[in-house]
Write a protein that holds these residues in place. Sequence first.
Motif, PDB file in Angstrom:
ATOM      1  N   LYS A  61      18.855  23.660 -59.759  1.00  0.00           N
ATOM      2  CA  LYS A  61      19.445  24.984 -59.979  1.00  0.00           C
ATOM      3  C   LYS A  61      18.625  26.099 -59.338  1.00  0.00           C
ATOM      4  O   LYS A  61      19.184  27.072 -58.817  1.00  0.00           O
ATOM      5  CB  LYS A  61      19.639  25.237 -61.476  1.00  0.00           C
ATOM      6  CG  LYS A  61      18.352  25.309 -62.284  1.00  0.00           C
ATOM      7  CD  LYS A  61      18.643  25.638 -63.759  1.00  0.00           C
ATOM      8  CE  LYS A  61      17.353  25.775 -64.565  1.00  0.00           C
ATOM      9  NZ  LYS A  61      17.625  26.144 -65.971  1.00  0.00           N
ATOM     10  N   GLU A  62      17.296  25.996 -59.381  1.00  0.00           N
ATOM     11  CA  GLU A  62      16.462  27.049 -58.799  1.00  0.00           C
ATOM     12  C   GLU A  62      16.606  27.084 -57.268  1.00  0.00           C
ATOM     13  O   GLU A  62      16.703  28.158 -56.673  1.00  0.00           O
ATOM     14  CB  GLU A  62      14.986  26.843 -59.170  1.00  0.00           C
ATOM     15  CG  GLU A  62      14.670  27.081 -60.634  1.00  0.00           C
ATOM     16  CD  GLU A  62      14.929  25.849 -61.492  1.00  0.00           C
ATOM     17  OE1 GLU A  62      14.854  25.981 -62.734  1.00  0.00           O
ATOM     18  OE2 GLU A  62      15.192  24.765 -60.916  1.00  0.00           O
ATOM     19  N   PHE A  63      16.644  25.905 -56.665  1.00  0.00           N
ATOM     20  CA  PHE A  63      16.791  25.833 -55.209  1.00  0.00           C
ATOM     21  C   PHE A  63      18.193  26.289 -54.797  1.00  0.00           C
ATOM     22  O   PHE A  63      18.355  26.994 -53.802  1.00  0.00           O
ATOM     23  CB  PHE A  63      16.514  24.410 -54.732  1.00  0.00           C
ATOM     24  CG  PHE A  63      16.326  24.276 -53.238  1.00  0.00           C
ATOM     25  CD1 PHE A  63      15.822  25.329 -52.483  1.00  0.00           C
ATOM     26  CD2 PHE A  63      16.639  23.090 -52.593  1.00  0.00           C
ATOM     27  CE1 PHE A  63      15.639  25.194 -51.108  1.00  0.00           C
ATOM     28  CE2 PHE A  63      16.461  22.954 -51.223  1.00  0.00           C
ATOM     29  CZ  PHE A  63      15.965  24.013 -50.486  1.00  0.00           C
ATOM     30  N   PHE A  64      19.197  25.920 -55.575  1.00  0.00           N
ATOM     31  CA  PHE A  64      20.574  26.341 -55.298  1.00  0.00           C
ATOM     32  C   PHE A  64      20.668  27.864 -55.337  1.00  0.00           C
ATOM     33  O   PHE A  64      21.340  28.478 -54.494  1.00  0.00           O
ATOM     34  CB  PHE A  64      21.535  25.725 -56.319  1.00  0.00           C
ATOM     35  CG  PHE A  64      22.980  26.043 -56.064  1.00  0.00           C
ATOM     36  CD1 PHE A  64      23.727  25.278 -55.175  1.00  0.00           C
ATOM     37  CD2 PHE A  64      23.601  27.104 -56.710  1.00  0.00           C
ATOM     38  CE1 PHE A  64      25.062  25.572 -54.935  1.00  0.00           C
ATOM     39  CE2 PHE A  64      24.934  27.412 -56.471  1.00  0.00           C
ATOM     40  CZ  PHE A  64      25.671  26.642 -55.579  1.00  0.00           C
ATOM     41  N   GLU A  65      19.970  28.457 -56.285  1.00  0.00           N
ATOM     42  CA  GLU A  65      20.001  29.919 -56.421  1.00  0.00           C
ATOM     43  C   GLU A  65      19.393  30.594 -55.197  1.00  0.00           C
ATOM     44  O   GLU A  65      19.875  31.638 -54.751  1.00  0.00           O
ATOM     45  CB  GLU A  65      19.251  30.322 -57.702  1.00  0.00           C
ATOM     46  CG  GLU A  65      19.472  31.766 -58.140  1.00  0.00           C
ATOM     47  CD  GLU A  65      18.428  32.710 -57.571  1.00  0.00           C
ATOM     48  OE1 GLU A  65      18.754  33.891 -57.356  1.00  0.00           O
ATOM     49  OE2 GLU A  65      17.295  32.263 -57.347  1.00  0.00           O
ATOM     50  N   ILE A  66      18.353  29.997 -54.631  1.00  0.00           N
ATOM     51  CA  ILE A  66      17.744  30.540 -53.414  1.00  0.00           C
ATOM     52  C   ILE A  66      18.688  30.396 -52.227  1.00  0.00           C
ATOM     53  O   ILE A  66      18.959  31.362 -51.503  1.00  0.00           O
ATOM     54  CB  ILE A  66      16.409  29.817 -53.098  1.00  0.00           C
ATOM     55  CG1 ILE A  66      15.345  30.153 -54.135  1.00  0.00           C
ATOM     56  CG2 ILE A  66      15.907  30.198 -51.694  1.00  0.00           C
ATOM     57  CD1 ILE A  66      14.083  29.333 -53.994  1.00  0.00           C
ATOM     58  N   LEU A  67      19.200  29.192 -52.031  1.00  0.00           N
ATOM     59  CA  LEU A  67      20.022  28.903 -50.858  1.00  0.00           C
ATOM     60  C   LEU A  67      21.291  29.739 -50.796  1.00  0.00           C
ATOM     61  O   LEU A  67      21.810  30.010 -49.703  1.00  0.00           O
ATOM     62  CB  LEU A  67      20.396  27.414 -50.837  1.00  0.00           C
ATOM     63  CG  LEU A  67      19.255  26.430 -50.563  1.00  0.00           C
ATOM     64  CD1 LEU A  67      19.719  24.996 -50.798  1.00  0.00           C
ATOM     65  CD2 LEU A  67      18.735  26.593 -49.135  1.00  0.00           C
ATOM     66  N   THR A  68      21.808  30.138 -51.947  1.00  0.00           N
ATOM     67  CA  THR A  68      23.069  30.875 -51.982  1.00  0.00           C
ATOM     68  C   THR A  68      22.877  32.371 -52.195  1.00  0.00           C
ATOM     69  O   THR A  68      23.834  33.088 -52.477  1.00  0.00           O
ATOM     70  CB  THR A  68      23.987  30.309 -53.087  1.00  0.00           C
ATOM     71  OG1 THR A  68      23.302  30.365 -54.348  1.00  0.00           O
ATOM     72  CG2 THR A  68      24.344  28.857 -52.803  1.00  0.00           C
TER      73      THR A  68
END
Length: 360
Positions: free
Chosen positions: A186-193
């Motif tokens: 979830k943390e990486f997804f938040e960065i990528l998007t």
Amino acid sequence: MKYLLSILLVAMIATASFAQSPMRLAVAGLSHGHVGWAFNRSDKKDAVLVGVYEPNQELVDRFASKYKLDKKLFYSDLNKMLDETKPEAVSAFGPINEHITIVRACAPRKINVMVEKPLATTFADAKEIQSLALKNNIQVLTNYETSWYASNQYVNDLYTAGKLGEIRKVMVNDGHQGPKEIGVGKEFFEILTDPVKNGAGALTDFGCYGANLMTWLMKGERPISVTAVAHQNKPDIYKNVDDEASIVLQYPKAQCIIQASWNWTFARKDMEVYGTKGYAIAVDPTTIRERLQDKAPEEKKKIDPRPAPYTDPFSVLSDVVQGRLKLDKNDLYGLPVNVTVVEILEAARKSAKSGKTVTL
């Protein structure tokens, strides 16, 4: 004479011992999906983890538990961690737009830095990072998976040896089914998007590979223009960023087409280089397809992986920081190439937004 020899022997032993001392490594950020690599190196003795900066306590608890780490390693204040742990190098695993913050803290302290690709989200940040590195005589490396591909090195060697002739067309294809589709955290997804933290979506995440490889192949030469088209095929998932991007880099006598996507059926990272005397295609890390002038059918080759230290980014970082490895001027990991990468990506965003070609 014996006394002198004894002194020399002690000095040699001390020098050898110093050269083999593991690099003092600190990690800045735990939100990037590739950070686990830093904690899965028990078989390597070239670096020792001395500190971790992460303000998110939930992430701290999760990583401390997962990797059985002493809570004393963790800091919520970056400057305090740097001053108390005194690392030789910091590896950044947070949002791309925070790379500049890490370098601003590390450079005056003469601490080397390695960031995950790309170097920065803006050309201004990239140039400031380069200026800080030069002023403070530190290394700032950018980690790309494709830097480890023996196939890419093989293709570049063919070109450098003149066997491909002059480059006319390069096609670089990178991507996967999408961050959500492959199950990133979830943390990486938040960065990528996040268009601020990541700069863009697939255009940044995978467009950077092609910009990195082409700038390297062209020995640091910048394109004369950048044209890009970006699109949202899945706006319900990727509301604020593109999930599909095509970038065209035009040079005086060569063109590069970068296809960056979160819509590929399967993950891929491959490169095709077409010259006036032949072509070579890096299919995967160790597979080549090539056809050279005066050689009839296309040949397919399987080659050996790159040798150590080029199997682990932290091993390369350690060797560079401790002087065992000197990077070429236009190395895939180096600042000159990666500052140009950010310039290209920024121009691509402008082109995609305006619908016009951007001249550099």
